[in-house]
Design an enzyme around this catalytic site. Structure first.
Site, PDB file in Angstrom:
ATOM      1  N   GLY A  36       9.382   8.046  -5.086  1.00  0.00           N
ATOM      2  CA  GLY A  36       8.209   8.564  -5.803  1.00  0.00           C
ATOM      3  C   GLY A  36       7.859   9.962  -5.289  1.00  0.00           C
ATOM      4  O   GLY A  36       7.602  10.887  -6.068  1.00  0.00           O
ATOM      5  N   HIS A  37       7.847  10.121  -3.954  1.00  0.00           N
ATOM      6  CA  HIS A  37       7.570  11.450  -3.380  1.00  0.00           C
ATOM      7  C   HIS A  37       8.671  12.430  -3.768  1.00  0.00           C
ATOM      8  O   HIS A  37       8.404  13.598  -4.060  1.00  0.00           O
ATOM      9  CB  HIS A  37       7.492  11.362  -1.849  1.00  0.00           C
ATOM     10  CG  HIS A  37       6.392  10.489  -1.339  1.00  0.00           C
ATOM     11  ND1 HIS A  37       6.617   9.327  -0.645  1.00  0.00           N
ATOM     12  CD2 HIS A  37       5.043  10.619  -1.429  1.00  0.00           C
ATOM     13  CE1 HIS A  37       5.465   8.777  -0.312  1.00  0.00           C
ATOM     14  NE2 HIS A  37       4.489   9.532  -0.784  1.00  0.00           N
ATOM     15  N   ASP A 150      -1.726   6.588  -8.002  1.00  0.00           N
ATOM     16  CA  ASP A 150      -3.044   6.832  -7.406  1.00  0.00           C
ATOM     17  C   ASP A 150      -3.906   7.612  -8.400  1.00  0.00           C
ATOM     18  O   ASP A 150      -4.392   8.709  -8.097  1.00  0.00           O
ATOM     19  CB  ASP A 150      -2.884   7.593  -6.088  1.00  0.00           C
ATOM     20  CG  ASP A 150      -2.109   6.775  -5.075  1.00  0.00           C
ATOM     21  OD1 ASP A 150      -2.571   5.686  -4.727  1.00  0.00           O
ATOM     22  OD2 ASP A 150      -1.016   7.211  -4.669  1.00  0.00           O
ATOM     23  N   SER A 185       5.869   2.614  -3.354  1.00  0.00           N
ATOM     24  CA  SER A 185       4.729   2.850  -2.471  1.00  0.00           C
ATOM     25  C   SER A 185       5.207   2.681  -1.037  1.00  0.00           C
ATOM     26  O   SER A 185       6.050   1.816  -0.757  1.00  0.00           O
ATOM     27  CB  SER A 185       3.636   1.813  -2.765  1.00  0.00           C
ATOM     28  OG  SER A 185       2.716   1.758  -1.704  1.00  0.00           O
ATOM     29  N   SER A 186       4.660   3.481  -0.143  1.00  0.00           N
ATOM     30  CA  SER A 186       5.031   3.337   1.271  1.00  0.00           C
ATOM     31  C   SER A 186       4.656   1.941   1.768  1.00  0.00           C
ATOM     32  O   SER A 186       5.286   1.398   2.671  1.00  0.00           O
ATOM     33  CB  SER A 186       4.317   4.400   2.111  1.00  0.00           C
ATOM     34  OG  SER A 186       4.599   5.678   1.587  1.00  0.00           O
ATOM     35  N   ARG A 187       3.617   1.351   1.167  1.00  0.00           N
ATOM     36  CA  ARG A 187       3.158   0.029   1.634  1.00  0.00           C
ATOM     37  C   ARG A 187       4.089  -1.091   1.191  1.00  0.00           C
ATOM     38  O   ARG A 187       3.977  -2.211   1.693  1.00  0.00           O
ATOM     39  CB  ARG A 187       1.732  -0.240   1.141  1.00  0.00           C
ATOM     40  CG  ARG A 187       0.708   0.625   1.881  1.00  0.00           C
ATOM     41  CD  ARG A 187      -0.725   0.196   1.596  1.00  0.00           C
ATOM     42  NE  ARG A 187      -1.658   0.820   2.513  1.00  0.00           N
ATOM     43  CZ  ARG A 187      -2.359   1.931   2.246  1.00  0.00           C
ATOM     44  NH1 ARG A 187      -2.233   2.532   1.081  1.00  0.00           N
ATOM     45  NH2 ARG A 187      -3.186   2.430   3.141  1.00  0.00           N
TER      46      ARG A 187
END
Ligand code: PAF
Length: 299
Positions: A36-37, A150, A185-187
């Site tokens: 995503g980044h 987000d 997501s990092s999570r």
């Protein structure tokens, strides 16, 4: 790619870039970079002459009971990912650099920061807005990039930029998804194998809402009820909220007949809290007129 840990040298470097008449794109992150980044950096690289990425796990946006201590951190891997994606500069400040002794200023967008995520994480957006204001002042980008996952953060930053006359365009980039639709997501790194499978329920719920609205259901309550029922059928999932909102005001909508709405979800899978969202509109009303040229379905 050049790496900076301090504000002064980064500013000097960027002053030189601006003097050459080059445009600057900025992708702020908390590190633990994923596809995503990468997508945000690549988009920025396509739009701008130079791309700055920052990686800073901002303590001010975590409440005491949240995951600040265990948030994934791997600055070496992050630098490699950012560089491969095309970033020209990587800013990885320490907390002393960002919040030196005596720091006390707070920036807030109170109304929009109090709903949805803000209702569950009351100090979160104050922390986000304060650090993003600092980062915008440090980098002074022509464009700053955020992912659709987000979405509330993006709308709040748009407000910040407008209210404080900050000269950066805020750019929304579609969410990048795993093959089963789970938003990157990092999570996601917190999820066990079983939880990872269960987490696909968020995307299935968004697709159910999409289908219902396209098929002519106009009652937001009806969509919300069916979405909640579907998520609740997954034993590992517990709902923080399901909301159908006006994408500009973030206020709940009741009728879906007239335009584009956003379905926003926050769901815990085991102990991991995940968020996602999706624009919905009746058949014939284009989403693209709203904010996105296209939102990304799972491939
Ligand atoms: O979206 C994030 O990763 C963070 O909220 C941000 C914008 C980098 C501020 O810490």
């Amino acid at each position: 790619m050049r790496t900076f840990q301090q504000v002064g040298p980064l500013r000097t470097y960027l002053r030189g870039i601006r003097a050459e008449g080059k445009t600057i794109g900025f992708v702020p992150t908390m590190g633990a970079l994923h596809d995503g980044h990468k997508g945000l950096i690549q988009r920025a690289k396509g739009d701008c002459d130079l791309v700055v990425t920052s990686a800073y796990v901002n303590p001010a946006q975590f409440a005491a009971n949240e995951d600040f201590d265990r948030y994934p951190r791997d600055m070496n891997a992050d630098q490699a990912i950012a560089s491969n994606a095309g970033a020209d500069a990587f800013f990885m400040p320490s907390t002393d650099e960002m919040y030196p002794a005596g720091f006390q200023t707070v920036v807030d967008v109170p109304d929009m920061g109090a709903v949805l995520e803000g209702a569950h994480r009351p100090t979160h957006f104050r922390g986000v807005v304060t650090v993003v204001t600092k980062l915008l002042n440090i980098v002074q980008p022509d464009r700053i990039y955020f992912g659709q996952k987000d979405y509330q953060q993006l709308i709040i930053i748009e407000h910040l930029v407008r209210d404080l006359n900050i000269q950066s365009a805020v750019i929304l980039v579609p969410t990048v998804r795993e093959s089963d639709g789970l938003a990157m997501s990092s999570r996601n790194a917190y999820l066990s194998e079983q939880e990872r499978e269960a987490a696909a329920i968020l995307y299935r719920a968004l697709m159910l809402a999409d289908e219902m609205v396209k098929n002519g259901v106009t009652s937001a309550d009806e969509v919300k009820r069916d979405v909640e029922r579907l998520i609740s059928s997954e034993p590992l999932a517990s709902i923080d909220y399901v909301a159908l909102i006006n994408p500009d005001t973030l206020q709940e909508v009741h009728s879906l007949a007239d335009g584009v709405a956003l379905v926003a979800l926050a769901v815990r899978i085991g102990k991991t809290r995940l968020i996602d969202n999706w624009f919905v509109a009746p058949a014939g009303i284009p989403i693209s007129k709203n904010r996105l040229s296209s939102q990304s379905r799972a491939k």
